[in-house]
Design a protein around this motif. Sequence first.
Motif, PDB file in Angstrom:
ATOM      1  N   ASP B 144       2.938  10.432   8.459  1.00 29.25           N
ATOM      2  CA  ASP B 144       3.634  10.352   7.171  1.00 29.25           C
ATOM      3  C   ASP B 144       2.601  10.279   6.058  1.00 29.25           C
ATOM      4  OD1 ASP B 144       6.011  10.353   8.442  1.00 29.25           O
ATOM      5  OD2 ASP B 144       6.492   8.243   8.076  1.00 29.25           O
ATOM      6  N   TYR B 145       2.907  10.958   4.970  1.00 32.96           N
ATOM      7  CA  TYR B 145       2.011  10.913   3.823  1.00 32.96           C
ATOM      8  C   TYR B 145       2.474   9.827   2.850  1.00 32.96           C
ATOM      9  CZ  TYR B 145       0.389  15.489   5.410  1.00 32.96           C
ATOM     10  OH  TYR B 145      -0.129  16.513   6.155  1.00 32.96           O
ATOM     11  N   PRO B 146       1.538   9.276   2.109  1.00 29.19           N
ATOM     12  CA  PRO B 146       1.957   8.313   1.082  1.00 29.19           C
ATOM     13  C   PRO B 146       2.694   9.008  -0.054  1.00 29.19           C
ATOM     14  CG  PRO B 146      -0.399   8.753   0.917  1.00 29.19           C
ATOM     15  CD  PRO B 146       0.080   9.461   2.153  1.00 29.19           C
ATOM     16  N   ASP B 147       3.594   8.302  -0.683  1.00 20.11           N
ATOM     17  CA  ASP B 147       4.323   8.922  -1.796  1.00 20.11           C
ATOM     18  C   ASP B 147       3.543   8.757  -3.105  1.00 20.11           C
ATOM     19  OD1 ASP B 147       4.812   6.356  -2.713  1.00 20.11           O
ATOM     20  OD2 ASP B 147       6.987   6.521  -2.665  1.00 20.11           O
ATOM     21  N   MET B 148       4.098   9.368  -4.122  1.00 20.97           N
ATOM     22  CA  MET B 148       3.449   9.402  -5.432  1.00 20.97           C
ATOM     23  C   MET B 148       3.109   7.992  -5.932  1.00 20.97           C
ATOM     24  SD  MET B 148       5.148  11.144  -8.809  1.00 20.97           S
ATOM     25  CE  MET B 148       5.396  12.744  -8.060  1.00 20.97           C
ATOM     26  N   GLY B 149       4.050   7.089  -5.763  1.00 20.42           N
ATOM     27  CA  GLY B 149       3.839   5.740  -6.264  1.00 20.42           C
ATOM     28  C   GLY B 149       2.703   5.037  -5.560  1.00 20.42           C
ATOM     29  N   ALA B 150       2.627   5.202  -4.238  1.00 20.06           N
ATOM     30  CA  ALA B 150       1.565   4.549  -3.483  1.00 20.06           C
ATOM     31  C   ALA B 150       0.199   5.103  -3.872  1.00 20.06           C
ATOM     32  CB  ALA B 150       1.816   4.721  -1.993  1.00 20.06           C
ATOM     33  N   ILE B 151       0.149   6.407  -4.067  1.00 19.14           N
ATOM     34  CA  ILE B 151      -1.132   7.016  -4.460  1.00 19.14           C
ATOM     35  C   ILE B 151      -1.580   6.496  -5.820  1.00 19.14           C
ATOM     36  CG2 ILE B 151      -2.205   9.192  -5.171  1.00 19.14           C
ATOM     37  CD1 ILE B 151      -0.643  10.539  -2.887  1.00 19.14           C
ATOM     38  N   PHE B 152      -0.650   6.437  -6.762  1.00 17.00           N
ATOM     39  CA  PHE B 152      -1.058   5.953  -8.084  1.00 17.00           C
ATOM     40  C   PHE B 152      -1.347   4.450  -8.062  1.00 17.00           C
ATOM     41  CE2 PHE B 152       0.983   9.893  -9.803  1.00 17.00           C
ATOM     42  CZ  PHE B 152      -0.198  10.421 -10.305  1.00 17.00           C
ATOM     43  N   ALA B 153      -0.637   3.727  -7.221  1.00 17.83           N
ATOM     44  CA  ALA B 153      -0.954   2.300  -7.091  1.00 17.83           C
ATOM     45  C   ALA B 153      -2.391   2.141  -6.614  1.00 17.83           C
ATOM     46  CB  ALA B 153       0.018   1.640  -6.123  1.00 17.83           C
ATOM     47  N   LYS B 154      -2.779   3.015  -5.712  1.00 15.82           N
ATOM     48  CA  LYS B 154      -4.141   2.935  -5.191  1.00 15.82           C
ATOM     49  C   LYS B 154      -5.169   3.450  -6.197  1.00 15.82           C
ATOM     50  CE  LYS B 154      -7.063   4.652  -1.455  1.00 15.82           C
ATOM     51  NZ  LYS B 154      -7.894   3.441  -1.511  1.00 15.82           N
ATOM     52  N   GLU B 155      -4.863   4.589  -6.795  1.00 17.16           N
ATOM     53  CA  GLU B 155      -5.870   5.239  -7.622  1.00 17.16           C
ATOM     54  C   GLU B 155      -5.953   4.675  -9.034  1.00 17.16           C
ATOM     55  OE1 GLU B 155      -7.898   6.827  -6.141  1.00 17.16           O
ATOM     56  OE2 GLU B 155      -6.857   7.483  -4.330  1.00 17.16           O
ATOM     57  N   LEU B 156      -4.865   4.166  -9.533  1.00 19.30           N
ATOM     58  CA  LEU B 156      -4.869   3.656 -10.907  1.00 19.30           C
ATOM     59  C   LEU B 156      -4.811   2.139 -10.988  1.00 19.30           C
ATOM     60  CD1 LEU B 156      -2.398   6.163 -12.625  1.00 19.30           C
ATOM     61  CD2 LEU B 156      -4.879   6.328 -12.419  1.00 19.30           C
ATOM     62  N   GLY B 157      -4.414   1.510  -9.890  1.00 26.18           N
ATOM     63  CA  GLY B 157      -4.336   0.058  -9.905  1.00 26.18           C
ATOM     64  C   GLY B 157      -5.721  -0.552  -9.809  1.00 26.18           C
ATOM     65  N   THR B 179      13.946   6.823  -0.002  1.00 28.46           N
ATOM     66  CA  THR B 179      12.746   6.545  -0.796  1.00 28.46           C
ATOM     67  C   THR B 179      11.956   5.378  -0.230  1.00 28.46           C
ATOM     68  OG1 THR B 179      13.884   4.952  -2.237  1.00 28.46           O
ATOM     69  CG2 THR B 179      14.002   7.275  -2.862  1.00 28.46           C
ATOM     70  N   ARG B 180      12.298   4.939   0.952  1.00 33.31           N
ATOM     71  CA  ARG B 180      11.738   3.692   1.451  1.00 33.31           C
ATOM     72  C   ARG B 180      10.392   3.854   2.160  1.00 33.31           C
ATOM     73  NH1 ARG B 180      13.755   1.121  -1.944  1.00 33.31           N
ATOM     74  NH2 ARG B 180      15.103  -0.661  -1.651  1.00 33.31           N
ATOM     75  N   LYS B 181      10.191   4.966   2.826  1.00 32.19           N
ATOM     76  CA  LYS B 181       8.883   5.148   3.467  1.00 32.19           C
ATOM     77  C   LYS B 181       7.919   5.588   2.384  1.00 32.19           C
ATOM     78  CE  LYS B 181      10.331   7.893   6.813  1.00 32.19           C
ATOM     79  NZ  LYS B 181      10.244   8.770   7.991  1.00 32.19           N
ATOM     80  N   THR B 182       7.057   4.705   1.967  1.00 31.36           N
ATOM     81  CA  THR B 182       6.309   4.968   0.746  1.00 31.36           C
ATOM     82  C   THR B 182       4.801   5.081   0.955  1.00 31.36           C
ATOM     83  OG1 THR B 182       6.337   2.612   0.342  1.00 31.36           O
ATOM     84  CG2 THR B 182       8.011   3.926  -0.764  1.00 31.36           C
ATOM     85  N   SER B 183       4.193   4.026   1.392  1.00 29.38           N
ATOM     86  CA  SER B 183       2.727   4.002   1.354  1.00 29.38           C
ATOM     87  C   SER B 183       2.078   4.593   2.590  1.00 29.38           C
ATOM     88  CB  SER B 183       2.241   2.569   1.132  1.00 29.38           C
ATOM     89  OG  SER B 183       2.804   1.704   2.096  1.00 29.38           O
ATOM     90  N   ALA B 184       2.837   4.746   3.644  1.00 28.38           N
ATOM     91  CA  ALA B 184       2.339   5.391   4.864  1.00 28.38           C
ATOM     92  C   ALA B 184       0.982   4.799   5.270  1.00 28.38           C
ATOM     93  CB  ALA B 184       2.280   6.904   4.667  1.00 28.38           C
ATOM     94  N   PHE B 185      -0.016   5.663   5.489  1.00 33.63           N
ATOM     95  CA  PHE B 185      -1.294   5.157   6.006  1.00 33.63           C
ATOM     96  C   PHE B 185      -2.094   4.369   4.972  1.00 33.63           C
ATOM     97  CE2 PHE B 185      -2.019   9.662   4.881  1.00 33.63           C
ATOM     98  CZ  PHE B 185      -2.966   9.509   3.869  1.00 33.63           C
ATOM     99  N   LEU B 186      -1.633   4.364   3.733  1.00 34.73           N
ATOM    100  CA  LEU B 186      -2.332   3.526   2.746  1.00 34.73           C
ATOM    101  C   LEU B 186      -2.047   2.046   2.966  1.00 34.73           C
ATOM    102  CD1 LEU B 186      -1.948   5.530  -0.591  1.00 34.73           C
ATOM    103  CD2 LEU B 186      -3.852   5.506   1.009  1.00 34.73           C
ATOM    104  N   GLY B 187      -0.978   1.766   3.675  1.00 36.10           N
ATOM    105  CA  GLY B 187      -0.696   0.390   4.023  1.00 36.10           C
ATOM    106  C   GLY B 187       0.163  -0.338   3.011  1.00 36.10           C
ATOM    107  N   ALA B 188       0.620  -1.502   3.402  1.00 30.59           N
ATOM    108  CA  ALA B 188       1.559  -2.271   2.598  1.00 30.59           C
ATOM    109  C   ALA B 188       0.985  -2.703   1.255  1.00 30.59           C
ATOM    110  CB  ALA B 188       2.018  -3.500   3.380  1.00 30.59           C
ATOM    111  N   ARG B 189      -0.331  -2.731   1.164  1.00 26.03           N
ATOM    112  CA  ARG B 189      -0.979  -3.106  -0.101  1.00 26.03           C
ATOM    113  C   ARG B 189      -0.490  -2.233  -1.260  1.00 26.03           C
ATOM    114  NH1 ARG B 189      -2.744  -3.460  -4.311  1.00 26.03           N
ATOM    115  NH2 ARG B 189      -4.788  -3.979  -5.112  1.00 26.03           N
ATOM    116  N   PHE B 190      -0.120  -0.986  -0.952  1.00 21.37           N
ATOM    117  CA  PHE B 190       0.284  -0.056  -2.005  1.00 21.37           C
ATOM    118  C   PHE B 190       1.768   0.304  -1.930  1.00 21.37           C
ATOM    119  CE2 PHE B 190      -4.255   0.684  -1.195  1.00 21.37           C
ATOM    120  CZ  PHE B 190      -4.741   0.205  -2.404  1.00 21.37           C
TER     121      PHE B 190
END
Lengths: 341, 438
Positions: B144-157, B179-190
Amino acid sequence: MEKIPEKIEESKKLSRQDMAFCLATHPGSERVVFGSSDAGLHEVDLAQENPEPVSFSGEHGHSSYVTGLARGSGGLLVSGSYDRRLVWWNAETRTSIRAVDNAHEKWIRQVTASPDGTLVASVGDDMICRLWNVADGKLVRELKGGHATETPHHYPSMLYACAFSPDGELLATADRVGHIVVWKVADGSQVRTLEAPVMYTWDPDRRRHSIGGIRAIAFSPDGRQLAVGGIGQIGNIDHLGGPARLRLFDWEKGETEAELESGEVQGIVERIHYHPGGKWLLAMGGDHKGLALVVDTATNKIVSETRTPANHAHDFAFTDAGDGIYVAGHNHLTAHDLVAG
Amino acid sequence: MNPIPRQSGCRVQDHEISRRAFLSHSLAVGSGALLGTSGALHALDEDSLNAQLRSTGRSVILLWLAGGASQLETWDPKPGRPTGGPYAAIPTSVPGVHISELMPQMAKRMHKVSVIRSLNTGDGGHGTAAEMMLRGRKNEAALDYPDMGAIFAKELGRADSKVPGYVSFYSQSEGRGNTRKTSAFLGARFAPMNLDADMMPPNITRLDDISGLDHAERADLRDLLSARFARGRENETLKSHAAAYARVQGLMSSEELFDIEKEPQAIRDRYGPTLFAQQALMARRMVEAGVPFVRVARAWWDSHGQNFETHAEMVPELDHVMATLLDDLEQRGMLEHTLVVAMGEFGRTPRINGSLGRDHFASAWSAAIFGCGVQRGAVYGKTDEDGLTVAEDEVGAGEVFATVLRAMGVDPHHEYHVGVRPIPLVNPGIEAIRPLLA
């Protein structure tokens, strides 16, 4: 035909690409005029074996769905549309006579004529009913202040339906949230308000919007009873997958006489007409397909419900003899025989 | 492609001052939803992108039109055509561009907005299409890929931020699961802080029987013990554990951020009384406080029956909320560093069914975008006269995703790693829609 029909049998069908939303009959003939999603008015003579529609024309016309059509006195037709415009037509020459632009500030939902044909009433989503002189097109009166412009949930409301009483002295209007007002035509005062909130389904949790509204309203021939129709208490408001509903009022008393819902046949009621004899009424509408409900007015019970062969019905009218109906609907104009038991 | 009057560059430095000012008196928040981590992935490396980007204070607000709003009743009307429906098209502030009469407020602001009218995303299923539009591609069978929100949480947070990186409002239950599967391999942090039932996160209030002093002393003690335990131990999990506690503490001290009553009544009135409007206002508050990504879901547009009634009811709300949000962001000087995207998982069929409904349609539909990093007053792509097919400049989910990333200064071709496998943010060959970028 006084007997309650047991069957509604399709006798003729004119298939169309467009949607026919409203119709008017031509007394003494089988000519039917209908308003269309193609923004036009078309006439078809259903007495012909292979009827070919003839379009109305002229200087004035519509630019959106034609949703209301009424036959007034003097051989005049008046049509209303989502384009906010009313257009007067000569029914014989099939040409336009005049137009009233911005007759309503929002979309026009229905146009109906008084019993003597001298007035037409139009209702629109500006939540106002306007009365017009058929002969000269002048505004006679506004009936306003009876219907809220917003639903209780802060969304735009809609004013869908109106009907004159048989003596022409009263006019009833009905809206999306199930609010009904009976007006005195002569002075525009409110005579009675009634409620049928069951016609409005608000889904606060799953989808957070609404569906429904009173789409049809009619007085009984003796003027005592007022029938309204729509749909209600739908589980999934993405679809018209709920029971078709009718509520019958003794309107002067302000009392509900009957709350009726369809059984297996589902959909929304789009039009109600009492049979001229008053012993029964017919309600039509549908979901994807058409539906017809017959109510015995002696018992106030649904005595038959039919899934019509044609698609969703938007409007219908009785034949002169009252033994048949013409139906305007999705992709069709049809004629049906009413077969008594 | 319409001529583009001017660009909307992000002047980040100006914003830094206002942000600090805001932070100083209104917040220091964290997210209970961010507890936990996945320490096994290189994707968690904090320096995967440049630190400068994080300092820019950019944010995204996604107005998620769940269920699929009709492009014909919003951004791509076809009046007078058999497929067009009853509503008229009205002129906008961009010469030659018309949108539905249901959107008069946005019509006046069209010169500040860009519209994509040529989406062909090829998936008409709610769940799979939602996953795709939120990721720019379909998930793989084993990944599973991370969603838009998780990526921006990681990259902009920011690592030191005490605000959540990703907040999601989704109050209606229909489609929420998509919309629930969100951060995928980025983990719960995002993963997002999900605010579904209420706009206030649950359980952030200090218990009545614990005094403020006691609460602070407990935190101090925990920090002391954690620091002692961590001494001499280099461990990502320990770091994450400490960071999560810090965020929770921040969150508990910042009830006011989530309290819409703190917003002046005049501002609340401007947005309006509906839940969607109030959540959009909350999104602005979040972004103002430094949350990189906020999703406000407005469900449910799935108008298989009574499409025109549904859109007559819902589009005016969307029109008002978008216009108010745009004005509010602009007046606060936030539009230049905030990107607003309005889209769903697909559009609706040009064909009108027997229930006067429109069904699912992913072959030729629209999305709107305004703010940071994108052009103003642009219309990209074109559909045919009946809206049945894309006639010009066809794009898919990947291009939209890449455009949003690029507008925010994130390279879509940047790679994460899952183990040794490089995972670019978009699929190979996918590029941003260059004409839409400022």
